[in-house]
Design a protein around this motif. Sequence first.
Motif, short mmCIF file in Angstrom:
data_model
loop_
_atom_site.label_atom_id
_atom_site.label_comp_id
_atom_site.label_asym_id
_atom_site.label_seq_id
_atom_site.Cartn_x
_atom_site.Cartn_y
_atom_site.Cartn_z
N LEU A 112 0.75 -1.26 -0.02
CA LEU A 112 0.02 -0.13 0.01
C LEU A 112 0.93 1.18 0.14
O LEU A 112 2.02 1.38 0.55
CB LEU A 112 -0.85 -0.01 1.29
CG LEU A 112 -1.78 -1.24 1.38
CD1 LEU A 112 -2.53 -1.11 2.63
CD2 LEU A 112 -2.90 -1.36 0.28
N ILE A 113 0.46 2.42 -0.68
CA ILE A 113 1.16 3.43 -0.65
C ILE A 113 0.23 4.56 -0.05
O ILE A 113 -0.92 4.68 -0.50
CB ILE A 113 1.79 3.86 -2.03
CG1 ILE A 113 0.73 3.99 -3.18
CG2 ILE A 113 2.94 2.87 -2.53
CD1 ILE A 113 0.89 4.28 -4.56
N TYR A 114 0.85 5.58 0.47
CA TYR A 114 0.19 6.72 1.17
C TYR A 114 0.51 8.06 0.47
O TYR A 114 1.80 8.42 0.58
CB TYR A 114 0.35 6.93 2.48
CG TYR A 114 -0.55 7.76 3.31
CD1 TYR A 114 -1.69 7.89 3.46
CD2 TYR A 114 0.40 9.12 3.98
CE1 TYR A 114 -2.22 8.74 4.10
CE2 TYR A 114 -0.47 10.10 4.62
CZ TYR A 114 -1.85 9.76 4.89
OH TYR A 114 -2.48 10.88 5.47
N HIS A 115 -0.52 8.46 -0.56
CA HIS A 115 0.07 9.55 -1.31
C HIS A 115 -1.21 10.23 -1.90
O HIS A 115 -2.39 10.06 -1.56
CB HIS A 115 0.67 8.85 -2.68
CG HIS A 115 -0.46 8.25 -3.61
ND1 HIS A 115 -0.37 8.26 -4.94
CD2 HIS A 115 -1.30 7.37 -3.44
CE1 HIS A 115 -1.33 7.77 -5.32
NE2 HIS A 115 -2.11 7.10 -4.54
N VAL A 122 5.68 12.40 -7.58
CA VAL A 122 6.07 12.61 -6.41
C VAL A 122 6.06 11.10 -5.63
O VAL A 122 4.92 10.50 -5.78
CB VAL A 122 5.21 13.33 -5.45
CG1 VAL A 122 5.66 13.37 -4.02
CG2 VAL A 122 5.15 15.04 -6.12
N PRO A 123 7.07 10.56 -4.87
CA PRO A 123 6.90 9.64 -4.23
C PRO A 123 6.50 9.40 -3.38
O PRO A 123 5.82 10.46 -2.62
CB PRO A 123 8.49 9.24 -3.93
CG PRO A 123 9.15 10.73 -3.98
CD PRO A 123 8.48 11.32 -4.70
#
Length: 136
Positions: A112-115, A122-123
């Motif tokens: 999972l990514i928090y973005h 943007v990373p």
Amino acid sequence: MLRPKEIFLIILGIILIATGCGSSGPSGPSPIMVDENNTGSTVELHTGGRLKVILEGNPSTGYTWEVATVDPSILRQDCEPEFEPESNLIGASGKITMTFKAVSAGPTTLRLIYHRPWETDVPPLKTFEVAVVVRP
């Protein structure tokens, strides 16, 4: 006039309210719960079992947790994420719960990514990853 970020947050709020999983539904084994402390670990489920991932977040900032990697033939997101604020204050952070269902046996990685979804160059601010093994 509303800005795109504000429109996104309003729509996200409506979706969370309208499609939240809640605790109702067929009874069965309790879901396996994981959080930030479990990143990098391995989780075992049986087919039909559920995995609840509980992570810190704040949708009012535009950030959201999103699935980056998973084999959906093994583990499928069961419903829309649910947000539980830490307080009643506008803009409060809280816990975001994502629920997944084990649909067939096998191994997969849940990342999972928090973005902010619109910031494509943007990373991610944070990541969460567990290895998941689903048994028959």
